[in-house]
Motif scaffolding. Structure first.
Motif, PDB file in Angstrom:
ATOM      1  N   ARG A 424      34.670 -24.229  21.936  1.00 26.34           N
ATOM      2  CA  ARG A 424      34.417 -23.600  20.640  1.00 26.34           C
ATOM      3  C   ARG A 424      34.196 -24.628  19.529  1.00 26.34           C
ATOM      4  O   ARG A 424      33.275 -24.502  18.710  1.00 26.34           O
ATOM      5  N   ASP A 425      35.038 -25.646  19.456  1.00 27.25           N
ATOM      6  CA  ASP A 425      34.955 -26.605  18.355  1.00 27.25           C
ATOM      7  C   ASP A 425      33.633 -27.364  18.359  1.00 27.25           C
ATOM      8  O   ASP A 425      33.055 -27.633  17.300  1.00 27.25           O
ATOM      9  N   VAL A 426      33.159 -27.706  19.539  1.00 28.56           N
ATOM     10  CA  VAL A 426      31.873 -28.399  19.642  1.00 28.56           C
ATOM     11  C   VAL A 426      30.750 -27.509  19.123  1.00 28.56           C
ATOM     12  O   VAL A 426      29.878 -27.955  18.366  1.00 28.56           O
ATOM     13  N   VAL A 427      30.773 -26.238  19.518  1.00 31.29           N
ATOM     14  CA  VAL A 427      29.743 -25.299  19.057  1.00 31.29           C
ATOM     15  C   VAL A 427      29.785 -25.170  17.541  1.00 31.29           C
ATOM     16  O   VAL A 427      28.745 -25.265  16.871  1.00 31.29           O
ATOM     17  N   ARG A 428      30.977 -24.994  16.986  1.00 27.10           N
ATOM     18  CA  ARG A 428      31.096 -24.765  15.543  1.00 27.10           C
ATOM     19  C   ARG A 428      30.611 -25.984  14.754  1.00 27.10           C
ATOM     20  O   ARG A 428      29.937 -25.838  13.735  1.00 27.10           O
ATOM     21  N   PHE A 429      30.963 -27.168  15.185  1.00 27.81           N
ATOM     22  CA  PHE A 429      30.539 -28.351  14.432  1.00 27.81           C
ATOM     23  C   PHE A 429      29.055 -28.625  14.622  1.00 27.81           C
ATOM     24  O   PHE A 429      28.324 -28.839  13.649  1.00 27.81           O
ATOM     25  N   PHE A 430      28.599 -28.587  15.871  1.00 31.79           N
ATOM     26  CA  PHE A 430      27.236 -29.025  16.140  1.00 31.79           C
ATOM     27  C   PHE A 430      26.203 -28.096  15.513  1.00 31.79           C
ATOM     28  O   PHE A 430      25.108 -28.541  15.149  1.00 31.79           O
ATOM     29  N   MET A 431      26.523 -26.821  15.374  1.00 29.22           N
ATOM     30  CA  MET A 431      25.573 -25.882  14.782  1.00 29.22           C
ATOM     31  C   MET A 431      25.259 -26.211  13.320  1.00 29.22           C
ATOM     32  O   MET A 431      24.310 -25.685  12.742  1.00 29.22           O
ATOM     33  N   LEU A 432      26.060 -27.092  12.717  1.00 31.44           N
ATOM     34  CA  LEU A 432      25.840 -27.462  11.321  1.00 31.44           C
ATOM     35  C   LEU A 432      25.375 -28.906  11.167  1.00 31.44           C
ATOM     36  O   LEU A 432      25.425 -29.465  10.074  1.00 31.44           O
ATOM     37  N   THR A 433      24.931 -29.502  12.248  1.00 27.59           N
ATOM     38  CA  THR A 433      24.446 -30.878  12.160  1.00 27.59           C
ATOM     39  C   THR A 433      22.985 -30.950  11.738  1.00 27.59           C
ATOM     40  O   THR A 433      22.419 -32.042  11.643  1.00 27.59           O
TER      41      THR A 433
END
Length: 591
Positions: A424-433
């Protein structure tokens, strides 16, 4: 402390002192005057456009105004230098002692350093995801879900009262198509149809939704009703199965959102709006303002006029509010258009007290923005605002190879599959890169690799490295020396290396980054900032590897150790604060 706001306050006072003799000043809007980071770090610590903004209303050249401002700025104890650049911008350098006071402020406030009262408790409604309730969420929905959720956290951080809302499109023809697909799967679960029969119906376009996820829903229907709907005509089972399908799919969507860490405050049903007469109410409100009429539209662009048959329609005068054409409110059969239902939905938001609304949509809705904003302006007499953020496509890769198919749906990769693959954390951060209006490439291999090229890892690695230093520091510094109280009292002037000062200046930018991201509704700015801050930290770490005098822990020099521990503790606070806005758990040890 928002040092940028502090300097702007100083600047505005200088402007008032220098130009108070003229009556023009009271008529000038000073809001566009900004104090920002310069485009190039070697230009200084900050830059302002004040002279450029004041030039036209004062009928003076920007350089003349800039000279007056600079003469006063250099007399301020907080300013070490001020220089005119280009046509009239002013570059500023801030006294080192001011940056040390920023560091002290970070330690005092901890993970509240970036909080402000910018929103002044104004109510804001953010509507996001709002996927048609016809199946599980997919990767494209993930981007809008993360964007909306992090934006909600960000606005709450700066003092807005945020309501997170999901609009359920359960009144359109797609719901009937969903019910028919469910009925076929229901017959399949009962053994009355085969998978081959189902796929043949899909190929013949008799069935629109062919995903296997409906088998689970069909099994739930069998568990509830047995063979009740097996031998009856569609007119008897269609409405009950519509209701059942929507309830079950919304349940799946709630589960998907929960797995992503998203919790909605409200789910609003389009069907309920229509059946309760709220569409009629909203259109009546427009009629009372003289904004509805019966007319004929011209042929759409690209369509031959001799092939177009104009017919009288009920239209909204959306061109009065910046739209390209007036928009139909009723279909040929007299039923309301989707647009009419959406007008009603936003009218309900206004009735609930939201004068500030934000909608997060997919990029395929770009042509719908102007008409929706026009309707909000019309309904509110231009007292309310609607900002629409469009999220571009997400392209999935694995080691550079495109990924398109899903075992569960047979067509698209689901949100659940994405989370199961990378977390989950990877998805949440990467979607805003990437900024929301830029397409995003999500490579399963790259988002899990341990390198600088992976921003998720790089930010978390900085936080973990800091905590490894803190654990090592406990071996030769007392608990009291490492306490927050002691760190606040540290001699920050010992952090005098250029790389240490660069890190402190990056910390000082955090409140301004949060503020600008909130004002612009651009949460990706936080991801960019966290990556840059982490890069500054890693650079300092690497310099310590090359030069032992720059290491965070220098045995025999407790004062220097305490000052540097104070510095990296501040970095840890800001990274943790940023990750908290992202809904990401900061890592204290890499595994």
């Amino acid at each position: 402390m928002n040092i940028f706001s502090v300097v702007r306050t100083i600047l505005l006072k200088i402007i008032h002192d220098e130009f108070s003799h003229t009556t023009k000043l009271s008529k000038i809007n000073l809001d566009p005057i900004t104090v920002e980071l310069p485009r190039e770090s070697d230009h200084g610590d900050m830059a302002t456009n004040a002279a450029m903004i004041l030039a036209r209303p004062f009928s003076l050249k920007p350089h003349i105004i800039a000279e007056k401002i600079v003469d006063r700025l250099v007399q301020c104890p907080q300013i070490s230098s001020a220089e005119i650049a280009g046509p009239g911008f002013i570059n500023l350098r801030i006294e080192t002692s001011v940056w040390y006071s920023v560091l002290e402020n970070v330690l005092q406030l901890g993970q509240s350093f970036g909080s402000t009262d910018l929103g002044k408790q104004q109510a804001v409604n953010i509507e996001y995801v709002s996927a048609n309730p016809t199946g599980p969420l997919h990767v494209g929905h993930a981007r809008g879900a993360v964007f909306g959720d992090v934006l909600a956290n960000l606005l709450s951080k700066v003092g807005y009262v945020v309501t997170k809302e999901y609009y359920v499109n359960d009144a359109g023809s797609q719901v009937g198509s969903l019910a028919r697909a469910l009925h076929y799967r229901y017959l399949q679960v009962l053994g009355l149809k085969s998978e081959a029969d189902f796929q043949e119906a899909v190929s013949a376009s008799q069935i629109e939704y062919g995903g296997k996820y409906l088998l689970e829903v069909a099994q739930s229907l069998v568990d509830l009703d047995g063979q009740k709907w097996a031998d009856v005509k569609e007119e008897h089972w269609l409405e009950p199965l519509k209701e059942f399908a929507i309830k079950e799919i919304i349940g799946l969507i709630r589960d998907d959102l929960e797995a992503l860490g998203v919790s909605m405050d409200i789910f609003t049903s389009e069907k309920d709006l229509v059946e309760s007469g709220l569409v009629d109410t909203a259109i009546s409100s427009l009629e009372s303002k003289g904004l509805v009429f019966t007319g004929c539209l011209e042929a759409p662009k690209g369509q031959r006029s001799d092939k177009w048959e104009p017919r009288p329609q009920l239209l909204f005068k959306s061109t009065q509010f910046g739209d390209d054409v007036d928009r139909p409110l009723q279909k040929s059969d007299g039923s309301w258009t989707y647009f009419a239902s959406d007008i009603a939905y936003h009218h309900v938001k206004l009735e609930r007290g939201f004068s500030s609304m934000i909608n997060i949509w997919g990029a395929d809705h770009a042509g719908y923005v102007k008409r929706m904003q026009a309707s909000v302006q019309a309904l509110s007499d231009s007292s309310a605002s609607l900002d629409v953020k469009l999220c571009q496509l997400v392209h999935l890769f694995d080691n550079g190879e495109p990924v398109k198919m899903s075992k569960r749906t047979g067509s698209y990769v689901t949100l659940q599959e994405l989370i199961e693959a990378v977390g989950r954390d990877v998805v949440r951060f990467f979607m805003l890169t990437r900024k929301n209006d830029a397409q995003l490439e999500f490579d399963f291999a790259k988002v899990t690799e341990k390198s600088r090229e992976n921003p998720v890892f790089y930010v978390q690695y900085a936080h973990a490295r800091i905590h490894s230093v803190l654990r090592n520091a406990a071996e030769f510094l007392s608990e009291e020396a490492l306490s927050r109280v002691s760190l606040i009292k540290a001699d920050f002037s010992l952090c005098s290396d250029e790389s240490e000062l660069a890190l402190i200046k990056s910390l000082g930018a955090w409140p301004r980054v949060i503020e600008s991201a909130a004002i612009k509704h651009e949460p990706h700015r936080l991801a960019f900032y966290l990556y840059e801050l982490s890069s500054e930290f890693h650079a300092l770490w690497n310099r310590g590897n090359d030069n032992s005098e720059l290491r965070f822990l220098v045995k025999g020099n407790d004062q220097l150790c305490t000052a540097r521990i104070a510095l990296i503790t501040s970095v840890s606070d800001v990274i943790a604060e940023g990750l908290d806005i992202f809904g990401v758990e900061p890592v204290i040890e890499m595994r």
